[in-house]
Design a protein around this motif. Structure first.
Motif, PDB file in Angstrom:
ATOM      1  N   ASN A 161      11.564  -6.770  -3.021  1.00 35.08           N
ATOM      2  CA  ASN A 161      11.793  -5.424  -2.509  1.00 35.08           C
ATOM      3  C   ASN A 161      13.237  -5.056  -2.836  1.00 35.08           C
ATOM      4  O   ASN A 161      13.926  -5.798  -3.519  1.00 35.08           O
ATOM      5  CB  ASN A 161      11.526  -5.372  -1.005  1.00 35.08           C
ATOM      6  CG  ASN A 161      10.059  -5.257  -0.683  1.00 35.08           C
ATOM      7  OD1 ASN A 161       9.450  -4.223  -0.890  1.00 35.08           O
ATOM      8  ND2 ASN A 161       9.473  -6.343  -0.193  1.00 35.08           N
ATOM      9  N   ASN A 162      13.682  -3.924  -2.335  1.00 34.37           N
ATOM     10  CA  ASN A 162      15.047  -3.450  -2.596  1.00 34.37           C
ATOM     11  C   ASN A 162      15.885  -3.437  -1.319  1.00 34.37           C
ATOM     12  O   ASN A 162      16.735  -2.570  -1.141  1.00 34.37           O
ATOM     13  CB  ASN A 162      15.006  -2.038  -3.211  1.00 34.37           C
ATOM     14  CG  ASN A 162      14.254  -2.011  -4.512  1.00 34.37           C
ATOM     15  OD1 ASN A 162      14.342  -2.938  -5.306  1.00 34.37           O
ATOM     16  ND2 ASN A 162      13.482  -0.948  -4.736  1.00 34.37           N
ATOM     17  N   ASN A 188       7.017  -4.584  -3.157  1.00 34.62           N
ATOM     18  CA  ASN A 188       7.018  -3.155  -2.882  1.00 34.62           C
ATOM     19  C   ASN A 188       8.377  -2.623  -3.313  1.00 34.62           C
ATOM     20  O   ASN A 188       9.069  -3.272  -4.099  1.00 34.62           O
ATOM     21  CB  ASN A 188       6.749  -2.885  -1.398  1.00 34.62           C
ATOM     22  CG  ASN A 188       5.276  -2.909  -1.066  1.00 34.62           C
ATOM     23  OD1 ASN A 188       4.544  -1.999  -1.401  1.00 34.62           O
ATOM     24  ND2 ASN A 188       4.835  -3.977  -0.403  1.00 34.62           N
ATOM     25  N   ARG A 189       8.754  -1.478  -2.807  1.00 36.58           N
ATOM     26  CA  ARG A 189      10.068  -0.897  -3.124  1.00 36.58           C
ATOM     27  C   ARG A 189      10.830  -0.572  -1.851  1.00 36.58           C
ATOM     28  O   ARG A 189      11.590   0.393  -1.803  1.00 36.58           O
ATOM     29  CB  ARG A 189       9.883   0.367  -3.962  1.00 36.58           C
ATOM     30  CG  ARG A 189       9.254   0.087  -5.297  1.00 36.58           C
ATOM     31  CD  ARG A 189       9.049   1.328  -6.095  1.00 36.58           C
ATOM     32  NE  ARG A 189       8.354   1.007  -7.331  1.00 36.58           N
ATOM     33  CZ  ARG A 189       7.679   1.868  -8.035  1.00 36.58           C
ATOM     34  NH1 ARG A 189       7.601   3.128  -7.657  1.00 36.58           N
ATOM     35  NH2 ARG A 189       7.073   1.495  -9.136  1.00 36.58           N
ATOM     36  N   LEU A 190      10.600  -1.386  -0.831  1.00 34.21           N
ATOM     37  CA  LEU A 190      11.241  -1.137   0.460  1.00 34.21           C
ATOM     38  C   LEU A 190      12.752  -1.185   0.308  1.00 34.21           C
ATOM     39  O   LEU A 190      13.303  -2.159  -0.188  1.00 34.21           O
ATOM     40  CB  LEU A 190      10.783  -2.161   1.488  1.00 34.21           C
ATOM     41  CG  LEU A 190       9.322  -2.076   1.899  1.00 34.21           C
ATOM     42  CD1 LEU A 190       8.945  -3.269   2.759  1.00 34.21           C
ATOM     43  CD2 LEU A 190       9.048  -0.776   2.636  1.00 34.21           C
ATOM     44  N   GLU A 191      13.400  -0.123   0.757  1.00 32.00           N
ATOM     45  CA  GLU A 191      14.860  -0.017   0.691  1.00 32.00           C
ATOM     46  C   GLU A 191      15.505  -0.356   2.023  1.00 32.00           C
ATOM     47  O   GLU A 191      16.653  -0.761   2.069  1.00 32.00           O
ATOM     48  CB  GLU A 191      15.245   1.392   0.238  1.00 32.00           C
ATOM     49  CG  GLU A 191      14.735   1.690  -1.163  1.00 32.00           C
ATOM     50  CD  GLU A 191      14.873   3.148  -1.554  1.00 32.00           C
ATOM     51  OE1 GLU A 191      15.238   3.978  -0.697  1.00 32.00           O
ATOM     52  OE2 GLU A 191      14.600   3.449  -2.726  1.00 32.00           O
ATOM     53  N   ASP A 194       1.331  11.540  -3.616  1.00 35.43           N
ATOM     54  CA  ASP A 194       1.648  11.008  -2.310  1.00 35.43           C
ATOM     55  C   ASP A 194       0.508  11.250  -1.326  1.00 35.43           C
ATOM     56  O   ASP A 194       0.224  10.414  -0.499  1.00 35.43           O
ATOM     57  CB  ASP A 194       2.951  11.623  -1.822  1.00 35.43           C
ATOM     58  CG  ASP A 194       3.643  10.749  -0.787  1.00 35.43           C
ATOM     59  OD1 ASP A 194       3.512   9.519  -0.864  1.00 35.43           O
ATOM     60  OD2 ASP A 194       4.308  11.315   0.074  1.00 35.43           O
ATOM     61  N   ALA A 214       3.830   0.345  -3.721  1.00 39.18           N
ATOM     62  CA  ALA A 214       5.093   0.988  -4.079  1.00 39.18           C
ATOM     63  C   ALA A 214       5.743   1.595  -2.835  1.00 39.18           C
ATOM     64  O   ALA A 214       6.371   2.649  -2.903  1.00 39.18           O
ATOM     65  CB  ALA A 214       4.854   2.045  -5.150  1.00 39.18           C
ATOM     66  N   THR A 267       2.328   4.532  -1.942  1.00 37.12           N
ATOM     67  CA  THR A 267       3.732   4.900  -1.842  1.00 37.12           C
ATOM     68  C   THR A 267       4.139   5.082  -0.383  1.00 37.12           C
ATOM     69  O   THR A 267       5.316   5.084  -0.062  1.00 37.12           O
ATOM     70  CB  THR A 267       4.035   6.191  -2.626  1.00 37.12           C
ATOM     71  OG1 THR A 267       3.188   7.235  -2.144  1.00 37.12           O
ATOM     72  CG2 THR A 267       3.807   5.977  -4.114  1.00 37.12           C
ATOM     73  N   ARG A 268       3.146   5.229   0.473  1.00 43.27           N
ATOM     74  CA  ARG A 268       3.419   5.336   1.911  1.00 43.27           C
ATOM     75  C   ARG A 268       2.161   5.011   2.691  1.00 43.27           C
ATOM     76  O   ARG A 268       1.050   5.094   2.173  1.00 43.27           O
ATOM     77  CB  ARG A 268       3.936   6.716   2.287  1.00 43.27           C
ATOM     78  CG  ARG A 268       2.930   7.821   2.177  1.00 43.27           C
ATOM     79  CD  ARG A 268       3.563   9.178   2.506  1.00 43.27           C
ATOM     80  NE  ARG A 268       2.552  10.213   2.572  1.00 43.27           N
ATOM     81  CZ  ARG A 268       2.048  10.697   3.700  1.00 43.27           C
ATOM     82  NH1 ARG A 268       2.474  10.239   4.867  1.00 43.27           N
ATOM     83  NH2 ARG A 268       1.136  11.638   3.688  1.00 43.27           N
ATOM     84  N   ARG A 328       8.239   2.512  -0.057  1.00 39.32           N
ATOM     85  CA  ARG A 328       9.698   2.613   0.028  1.00 39.32           C
ATOM     86  C   ARG A 328      10.191   2.458   1.459  1.00 39.32           C
ATOM     87  O   ARG A 328      11.309   2.054   1.694  1.00 39.32           O
ATOM     88  CB  ARG A 328      10.174   3.947  -0.542  1.00 39.32           C
ATOM     89  CG  ARG A 328       9.972   4.059  -2.029  1.00 39.32           C
ATOM     90  CD  ARG A 328      10.664   5.311  -2.574  1.00 39.32           C
ATOM     91  NE  ARG A 328      10.388   5.506  -3.967  1.00 39.32           N
ATOM     92  CZ  ARG A 328      11.000   4.883  -4.957  1.00 39.32           C
ATOM     93  NH1 ARG A 328      11.929   4.006  -4.685  1.00 39.32           N
ATOM     94  NH2 ARG A 328      10.685   5.129  -6.202  1.00 39.32           N
ATOM     95  N   THR A 329       9.351   2.828   2.402  1.00 35.45           N
ATOM     96  CA  THR A 329       9.711   2.745   3.812  1.00 35.45           C
ATOM     97  C   THR A 329       8.445   2.591   4.636  1.00 35.45           C
ATOM     98  O   THR A 329       7.333   2.726   4.120  1.00 35.45           O
ATOM     99  CB  THR A 329      10.512   3.986   4.258  1.00 35.45           C
ATOM    100  OG1 THR A 329      11.011   3.754   5.581  1.00 35.45           O
ATOM    101  CG2 THR A 329       9.690   5.248   4.228  1.00 35.45           C
TER     102      THR A 329
END
Length: 120
Positions: free
Chosen positions: A99-100, A76-79, A1, A53, A31-32, A55-56
């Motif tokens: 995304n998510n 990406n993996r944005l939740e 990270d 990747a 990841t960020r 997430r936020t």
């Protein structure tokens, strides 16, 4: 990270050093994106952060992107997107494919200039 944060910061620093208002941090495996780096993009009109990747996104830093007109955060993996996304009132085009995301924040109603939203 920590490597991801350093990579994002270096890419943003490089773009800013060239005086660019179009920031591309695609395909870096991020990841960020650190808030301090994002905050420095207050003059950016275009941000591409596809194929990472993430997430936020840092909520407080988004409020500083007042000139942003085009954002692409595909693959990406944005939740979730923070409520501060509503502060991006200059935003005209937003890409959020692959995304998510389960929902968009209620502050999206403030994006009155948004002409294109792709969340497929």
């Amino acid at each position: 990270d920590d490597d991801s944060a350093a990579t994002a910061t270096a890419a943003i620093d490089s773009a800013l050093a060239l005086g660019k208002d179009m920031i591309r941090i695609d395909n870096l495996g991020l990841t960020r994106v650190p808030a301090h780096a994002l905050r420095r993009l207050h003059g950016a009109v275009l941000l591409h952060a596809d194929n990472n990747a993430l997430r936020t996104l840092p909520a407080a830093a988004l409020a500083h992107l007042t000139n942003l007109q085009h954002a692409s955060l595909n693959v990406n993996r944005l939740e979730r997107l923070p409520d501060t996304f509503g502060a991006l009132t200059a935003l005209q085009m937003l890409y959020l494919n692959t995304n998510n995301l389960a929902a968009l924040p209620p502050t999206f109603t403030r994006l009155t200039r948004l002409e294109w939203l792709n969340i497929g």
